[in-house]
Enzyme design. Structure first.
Site, PDB file in Angstrom:
ATOM      1  N   HIS A 243      57.958  49.852  75.600  1.00  0.00           N
ATOM      2  CA  HIS A 243      59.380  49.902  75.937  1.00  0.00           C
ATOM      3  C   HIS A 243      59.677  50.148  77.425  1.00  0.00           C
ATOM      4  CE1 HIS A 243      60.086  50.338  71.564  1.00  0.00           C
ATOM      5  NE2 HIS A 243      59.244  51.343  71.560  1.00  0.00           N
TER       6      HIS A 243
HETATM    7  O1  RIB Z   1      63.063  53.736  71.386  1.00  0.00           O
HETATM    8  C1  RIB Z   1      62.082  53.751  72.392  1.00  0.00           C
HETATM    9  C2  RIB Z   1      62.383  54.785  73.421  1.00  0.00           C
HETATM   10  O2  RIB Z   1      62.361  56.078  72.821  1.00  0.00           O
HETATM   11  C3  RIB Z   1      61.326  54.841  74.540  1.00  0.00           C
HETATM   12  O3  RIB Z   1      61.929  55.259  75.731  1.00  0.00           O
HETATM   13  C4  RIB Z   1      60.373  55.898  74.060  1.00  0.00           C
HETATM   14  O4  RIB Z   1      59.677  56.547  75.130  1.00  0.00           O
HETATM   15  C5  RIB Z   1      61.326  56.863  73.411  1.00  0.00           C
HETATM   16  O5  RIB Z   1      61.874  57.679  74.436  1.00  0.00           O
END
Ligand code: RIB
Ligand code: CA
Length: 313
Positions: A243
């Site tokens: 992500h």
């Molecule tokens: O949904 C994914 C996000 O939530 C990313 O930033 C992961 O690190 C968590 O913080």
């Protein structure tokens, strides 16, 4: 070299946050003014420690790390140890940090920096719940017209949520903070699950990090091997979505991404859809287009950039 981009990274490390921070540290185009930690994947005590562990892994003990909010604006804190492990950085064994945590509160650092740097020159890069950013806006509303842009990882639309059927973790944890940020008028670039779920840490891609043979490359592969297992089981995929580095990659190579300007509004009343990012993708309302919502990514180009830049550390 062209003028460096000045950035502040707001983060809840988290293995994917860690790779995003390493990408920033390996990219001379970026001037990291500071890293602000927020409670999210794991409690603040750990996110503020993990941010320093990663700076030291990246050979940058000079980076200033600040602790911010220990809980969301209104709701109780929801953490994600099931994904990231008890420490938030399970996978590699990283030494306790020796670099100091700054005494100044992260929110005060955000306000002071954004009020003192020339207007329109600082990009804020949230990688976790938006609590610190919302608190800074509430404390000093004038920062809203001084922030160059916010490039954040959060939200979901066509992809659905990862924490509830409609809620992506960062927005779901603190929907009230997200509401403050998305109503602020600051130009926003949003990296939702619709994009990050197309950037999977396949075995071949993880091997490319390990094949760097450096402490950073090996630690990154160990982090991803741990981090991906939850999503591999959940989605039945080869690898999990990486992500947060999407945010930093956009600063370096925006051409890797495509999307459209839309209105994004945050659900803060219904428990059923709490924290949903309601994206007006087809412009069926007259709501202002407050965000560039990304929908697609050149995943091979993304991972090639990551390996090349982390290889420099
Ligand atoms: O949904 C994914 C996000 O939530 C990313 O930033 C992961 O690190 C968590 O913080
Ligand atoms: Ca994160």
């Amino acid at each position: 070299m062209p003028q460096q981009q000045k950035i502040i990274i707001d983060t809840d490390p988290g293995q994917d946050d860690a790779v995003a921070i390493l990408l920033a540290l390996g990219s001379p185009e970026l001037d990291v003014l500071g890293i602000t930690a927020v409670a999210g994947n794991v409690p603040l005590r750990l996110t503020s420690k993990n941010a320093r562990k990663i700076c030291e892994l990246g050979g940058r003990p000079d980076i200033k790390v600040y602790a911010g909010a220990s809980r969301p604006l209104v709701r109780h804190l929801t953490t994600a140890e099931e994904v990231h492990g008890r420490t938030g950085l399970n996978g590699p064994t990283l030494p306790e940090p020796t670099m100091p945590l700054q005494k100044q509160h992260a929110v005060d650092f955000l306000v002071e920096t954004l009020m003192s740097e020339p207007s329109g020159t600082v990009t804020v890069c949230p990688l976790g719940p938006l609590t610190n950013i919302a608190l800074a806006l509430i404390r000093e509303p004038n920062i809203a017209k001084r922030v160059q842009r916010i490039v954040l990882m959060g939200g979901a639309y066509f992809e659905g949520g990862n924490t509830t059927p409609t809620g992506e973790f960062n927005i779901y944890v603190d929907p009230h903070a997200a509401d403050v940020v998305f109503r602020s008028g600051i130009p926003i670039v949003m990296m939702p699950l619709d994009v990050t779920h197309k950037a999977l840490t396949t075995a071949k891609r993880v091997k490319a990090f390990r094949d760097l043979g450096t402490p950073v490359g090996i630690a990154t592969a160990d982090m991803l091997d741990f981090f991906e297992r939850f999503d591999e089981r959940k989605y039945g995929t080869d690898g999990g979505p990486l992500h947060d580095p999407c945010v930093i990659s956009y600063l370096l190579k925006p051409e890797l991404f495509s999307g459209r300007e839309c209105n994004v509004s945050i659900e803060i009343t219904s428990e059923l859809t709490m924290g949903m990012t309601v994206v007006d993708w087809w412009h069926v309302t007259k709501r202002p287009k407050n965000a560039l919502v990304m929908g697609d990514i050149d995943a091979d180009g993304y991972f090639a950039l990551l390996v090349e830049r982390l290889g420099r550390l």
